[in-house]
Design a protein around this motif. Structure first.
Motif, PDB file in Angstrom:
ATOM      1  N   SER A 175       0.780  -1.204   0.031  1.00 60.52           N
ATOM      2  CA  SER A 175       0.058  -0.046   0.003  1.00 60.52           C
ATOM      3  C   SER A 175       0.891   1.184  -0.050  1.00 60.52           C
ATOM      4  N   GLY A 176       1.950   1.113   0.587  1.00 59.43           N
ATOM      5  CA  GLY A 176       2.901   2.470   0.337  1.00 59.43           C
ATOM      6  C   GLY A 176       2.319   3.465   1.652  1.00 59.43           C
ATOM      7  N   HIS A 177       1.140   3.827   1.282  1.00 57.00           N
ATOM      8  CA  HIS A 177       0.576   4.937   2.098  1.00 57.00           C
ATOM      9  C   HIS A 177       0.046   4.288   3.403  1.00 57.00           C
ATOM     10  N   THR A 178      -0.326   4.954   4.389  1.00 56.79           N
ATOM     11  CA  THR A 178      -0.979   4.572   5.740  1.00 56.79           C
ATOM     12  C   THR A 178      -2.374   5.033   5.355  1.00 56.79           C
ATOM     13  N   TYR A 179      -3.041   3.902   5.997  1.00 57.41           N
ATOM     14  CA  TYR A 179      -4.858   4.267   5.877  1.00 57.41           C
ATOM     15  C   TYR A 179      -5.033   4.017   7.373  1.00 57.41           C
ATOM     16  N   LYS A 180      -6.370   4.199   7.618  1.00 60.21           N
ATOM     17  CA  LYS A 180      -7.009   3.936   9.086  1.00 60.21           C
ATOM     18  C   LYS A 180      -8.167   2.989   8.859  1.00 60.21           C
ATOM     19  N   PHE A 181      -7.972   2.023   9.691  1.00 60.01           N
ATOM     20  CA  PHE A 181      -9.110   0.912   9.710  1.00 60.01           C
ATOM     21  C   PHE A 181      -9.905   1.419  10.776  1.00 60.01           C
ATOM     22  N   THR A 182     -11.256   1.544  10.680  1.00 61.17           N
ATOM     23  CA  THR A 182     -12.160   1.908  11.831  1.00 61.17           C
ATOM     24  C   THR A 182     -13.102   0.918  11.984  1.00 61.17           C
ATOM     25  N   LYS A 183     -13.830   1.178  13.151  1.00 63.54           N
ATOM     26  CA  LYS A 183     -15.074   0.423  13.559  1.00 63.54           C
ATOM     27  C   LYS A 183     -16.127   1.562  13.717  1.00 63.54           C
ATOM     28  N   PRO A 184     -17.262   1.977  12.795  1.00 59.72           N
ATOM     29  CA  PRO A 184     -18.080   2.747  13.320  1.00 59.72           C
ATOM     30  C   PRO A 184     -18.954   2.656  14.363  1.00 59.72           C
ATOM     31  N   GLU A 185     -19.326   1.240  14.644  1.00 65.50           N
ATOM     32  CA  GLU A 185     -19.960   1.101  15.744  1.00 65.50           C
ATOM     33  C   GLU A 185     -19.535   1.565  17.075  1.00 65.50           C
ATOM     34  N   SER A 186     -18.175   2.096  16.992  1.00 64.97           N
ATOM     35  CA  SER A 186     -17.759   2.365  18.109  1.00 64.97           C
ATOM     36  C   SER A 186     -17.899   3.925  18.116  1.00 64.97           C
ATOM     37  N   ALA A 187     -18.700   4.283  19.294  1.00 67.19           N
ATOM     38  CA  ALA A 187     -19.083   5.856  19.412  1.00 67.19           C
ATOM     39  C   ALA A 187     -18.089   6.745  19.611  1.00 67.19           C
ATOM     40  N   ASP A 188     -16.806   6.351  20.104  1.00 70.39           N
ATOM     41  CA  ASP A 188     -15.830   7.440  20.306  1.00 70.39           C
ATOM     42  C   ASP A 188     -14.780   7.467  19.066  1.00 70.39           C
ATOM     43  N   GLY A 189     -15.267   6.724  17.728  1.00 69.56           N
ATOM     44  CA  GLY A 189     -14.508   7.306  16.856  1.00 69.56           C
ATOM     45  C   GLY A 189     -12.784   6.726  16.659  1.00 69.56           C
ATOM     46  N   SER A 190     -12.822   5.619  17.278  1.00 75.40           N
ATOM     47  CA  SER A 190     -11.379   5.241  17.451  1.00 75.40           C
ATOM     48  C   SER A 190     -11.040   4.429  16.340  1.00 75.40           C
ATOM     49  N   PHE A 191      -9.719   4.434  15.797  1.00 70.78           N
ATOM     50  CA  PHE A 191      -9.164   4.037  14.740  1.00 70.78           C
ATOM     51  C   PHE A 191      -7.627   3.276  15.215  1.00 70.78           C
ATOM     52  N   VAL A 192      -7.070   2.647  13.945  1.00 69.21           N
ATOM     53  CA  VAL A 192      -5.696   2.095  14.098  1.00 69.21           C
ATOM     54  C   VAL A 192      -5.225   2.448  12.428  1.00 69.21           C
ATOM     55  N   TYR A 193      -3.932   3.005  12.515  1.00 68.59           N
ATOM     56  CA  TYR A 193      -3.136   3.106  11.284  1.00 68.59           C
ATOM     57  C   TYR A 193      -2.989   1.837  10.774  1.00 68.59           C
ATOM     58  N   VAL A 194      -2.762   1.621   9.450  1.00 65.30           N
ATOM     59  CA  VAL A 194      -2.613   0.250   8.749  1.00 65.30           C
ATOM     60  C   VAL A 194      -1.610   0.535   7.515  1.00 65.30           C
ATOM     61  N   GLN A 195      -0.844  -0.308   7.082  1.00 67.81           N
ATOM     62  CA  GLN A 195      -0.392  -0.570   5.872  1.00 67.81           C
ATOM     63  C   GLN A 195      -0.412  -2.034   5.578  1.00 67.81           C
ATOM     64  N   ILE A 196      -0.733  -2.292   4.308  1.00 67.64           N
ATOM     65  CA  ILE A 196      -1.054  -3.360   3.506  1.00 67.64           C
ATOM     66  C   ILE A 196      -0.055  -3.907   2.908  1.00 67.64           C
ATOM     67  N   HIS A 197       0.212  -5.387   3.080  1.00 69.39           N
ATOM     68  CA  HIS A 197       1.237  -6.071   1.917  1.00 69.39           C
ATOM     69  C   HIS A 197       0.552  -7.093   1.407  1.00 69.39           C
ATOM     70  N   MET A 198       1.173  -7.248   0.340  1.00 68.57           N
ATOM     71  CA  MET A 198       0.651  -8.448  -0.788  1.00 68.57           C
ATOM     72  C   MET A 198       2.072  -9.144  -0.996  1.00 68.57           C
ATOM     73  N   ARG A 199       2.090 -10.574  -0.530  1.00 67.81           N
ATOM     74  CA  ARG A 199       3.358 -11.161  -0.742  1.00 67.81           C
ATOM     75  C   ARG A 199       3.223 -12.499  -1.774  1.00 67.81           C
ATOM     76  N   SER A 200       3.993 -12.361  -2.690  1.00 67.95           N
ATOM     77  CA  SER A 200       3.573 -13.505  -3.725  1.00 67.95           C
ATOM     78  C   SER A 200       3.893 -14.865  -3.231  1.00 67.95           C
ATOM     79  N   ASP A 201       3.079 -15.762  -3.426  1.00 65.93           N
ATOM     80  CA  ASP A 201       3.026 -17.164  -3.079  1.00 65.93           C
ATOM     81  C   ASP A 201       4.142 -17.911  -4.013  1.00 65.93           C
ATOM     82  N   GLN A 202       4.177 -17.279  -4.920  1.00 68.25           N
ATOM     83  CA  GLN A 202       5.328 -17.903  -5.915  1.00 68.25           C
ATOM     84  C   GLN A 202       6.868 -17.438  -5.980  1.00 68.25           C
ATOM     85  N   GLY A 203       6.885 -16.788  -4.826  1.00 63.15           N
ATOM     86  CA  GLY A 203       8.240 -16.287  -4.605  1.00 63.15           C
ATOM     87  C   GLY A 203       8.649 -15.075  -5.340  1.00 63.15           C
ATOM     88  N   VAL A 204       9.808 -14.440  -5.274  1.00 61.44           N
ATOM     89  CA  VAL A 204      10.042 -13.298  -6.051  1.00 61.44           C
ATOM     90  C   VAL A 204      11.142 -13.532  -6.981  1.00 61.44           C
TER      91      VAL A 204
END
Length: 519
Positions: free
Chosen positions: A225-254
């Motif tokens: 992803s390179g960029h930082t995103y936020k994962f949220t849980k809208p059902e949480s009334a306090d608006g809490s979140f965590v920062y995340v980065q996503i990786h996709m690792r090839s199962d075929q190797g590099v």
């Protein structure tokens, strides 16, 4: 009556030759639909055209010919300013680990084994549509998930960092990767002039000019992803979140190519990676990537050594380990490249409930720029193109405009009342007050000038290359070969940049480059 002529009529006696017979046999299969004009008028021979007499001029009234030529003249649409050369396929995402503790994204929560259809497009960044698959260039790695709550686009690259962290630099940087406006040739001075005057790019340069800059297969490279995103849980009334980065690792190797290998592959087949992907899927070898997420709390972000929104930095996996959550598999080739890949419109602004953009300024600028370029390339109603259409969509505010072909929301009014908001919250089980007020983030300072922090991670990458046989030598050779085409002052500034990464690296780059300059 105007004379009906076919393209294969003999010029003298009007007799039809062997070419006509072969063409006729092609159109006589029972499985072939009846050929018509674009308005549906049946035509017995698509090669026919009207003229005034057997040898006279063409007639303007020949709608079929005029329509054929007019559409031919408009077959090409503007190519992407970046990521013009691409290949792709359809597939599915399978949830392997529930993430309901950190997000409410529907495709990431619930029963393990849940599947979501998707489309992935790989691309080079700087080259034109006809450029080589083996060019030294980052690779785009974009995936559109067709979820029950809208399209979620992962607009990733195959490198975890990028050349810049300030959005105003992006157009200038891309111009330096394109052709000189006078010579129409690639310009080594412009290329290195930008990089050496924006030395926060050192980490990406180290990645690009290693063999990682020339992947051997689209199936055998990672995505980030390179960029930082936020994962949220809208059902949480306090608006809490965590920062995340996503990786996709090839199962075929590099698998990567050296510069000589990339040049040889280019000479033999400039579309080798496109062909490899298509043929692998066609023979049932479906490539897959295991997906992971790095998680950082806002409190951790405040104490993090680097700015969490800096696109030139990675999050150390020793501090923020990779947490697996799913698998992406590509298992079906497209039937029409133009309709399904060339017209595919990815945008980081395509998000779903449970994920939000962070305050990363480059990401924020991309939220506007990607959709804007699609409106230019494909038209204001590009979301009505089948490959871009979400599973469910109802937005009567967005209507009319060129090429509106989905019924334009029928008799629905072009305004809505507030009951819609309450209906949305009720369907998701949200309290009426959830997210009604903006929940701000901690303030962050302007990124500012390059600091020694910008060279810590490139230095570690140089050390990693030193533990891989021949990789430091390849890096020096790749850089010096390219840099030797730049002006003297640009070369010197670039030596200084690599010296800040590592003194020995700077020395080796300078010696190899100046030797190449001397010939």
């Amino acid at each position: 009556m105007p004379h009906q002529t076919t393209a294969s009529d003999a010029s003298a006696g009007g007799e039809r030759g062997p070419a006509y017979a072969r063409a006729q046999s092609t159109y006589q299969y029972d499985s072939q639909p009846v050929y018509t004009t674009t308005s549906g008028h049946p035509i017995d021979d698509p090669k026919k055209y009207q003229r005034a007499g057997a040898q006279g001029p063409l007639l303007l009234q020949d709608f079929h010919l005029i329509d054929l030529l007019a559409n031919f003249d408009r077959e090409r649409i503007p190519e992407r300013v970046v990521h013009a050369k691409g290949a792709g396929a359809y597939g599915e995402f399978e949830l392997t680990h529930d993430l309901s503790d950190i997000t409410s994204v529907a495709m990431l929560t619930g029963a393990v084994g849940k599947k979501t259809p998707l489309l992935t497009r790989f691309s080079t960044v700087g080259g034109e549509k006809g450029s080589s698959d083996t060019a030294r260039d980052p690779r785009g790695f974009s995936t559109k998930f067709y979820t029950e709550e809208g399209n979620w686009d992962w607009v990733f690259n195959n490198t975890p960092v990028f050349f810049l962290r300030d959005p105003t630099n992006f157009p200038t940087f891309i111009h330096t990767q394109k052709r000189n406006p006078q010579t129409n040739l690639k310009d080594a001075t412009a290329f290195w002039d930008y990089l050496s005057t924006h030395q926060e790019s050192a980490h990406q340069v180290m990645t690009l000019f290693s063999d990682r800059g020339t992947p051997a297969s689209l199936r055998k490279m990672h995505g980030y992803s390179g960029h930082t995103y936020k994962f949220t849980k809208p059902e949480s009334a306090d608006g809490s979140f965590v920062y995340v980065q996503i990786h996709m690792r090839s199962d075929q190797g590099v698998e990567t190519l050296t510069q000589p290998e990339a040049a040889e592959r280019d000479g033999a087949n400039p579309d080798s990676l496109t062909q490899d992907l298509f043929e692998a899927i066609d023979r049932g070898e479906h490539p897959s990537w295991t997906t992971y997420v790095q998680v950082m709390t806002p409190a951790q972000a405040e104490k993090f050594r680097y700015n969490v929104f800096d696109l030139t930095k990675v999050w150390p996996q020793s501090e923020f380990p990779l947490r697996p959550f799913g698998r992406v598999t590509l298992n079906r080739n497209v039937q029409n490249y133009f309709a399904e890949i060339e017209q595919a419109a990815f945008a980081p602004s395509n998000l779903v409930p449970g994920v939000e953009p962070s305050a990363d300024p480059v990401l924020q600028s991309r939220l506007f720029s990607y959709a804007d370029t699609h409106r230019h390339r494909l038209g204001s109603n590009f979301m009505q193109i089948p490959v871009n259409t979400p599973l469910h969509s109802f937005n009567p505010f967005v209507r009319d405009g060129l090429m509106n072909v989905n019924g334009n929301h029928g008799a629905n009014p072009n305004y809505e009342s507030s009951y819609r908001q309450l209906t949305f919250k009720a369907k998701r089980g949200l309290p009426k007050t959830a997210h009604d007020d903006w929940v701000g983030e901690s303030s962050w300072s302007v990124f500012g000038d390059v600091t020694d922090l910008d060279f810590e991670q490139p230095r570690k990458l140089w050390e990693v290359l030193g533990r891989q046989k021949g990789q430091q030598d390849n890096f020096v050779s790749n850089v010096s070969g390219h840099l030797s085409g730049a002006r003297k002052e640009t070369r010197q500034r670039t030596y200084d940049m690599f010296t800040r990464v590592d003194k020995d690296l700077g020395r080796r780059i300078k010696e190899a480059t100046e030797k190449a300059v001397q010939g």
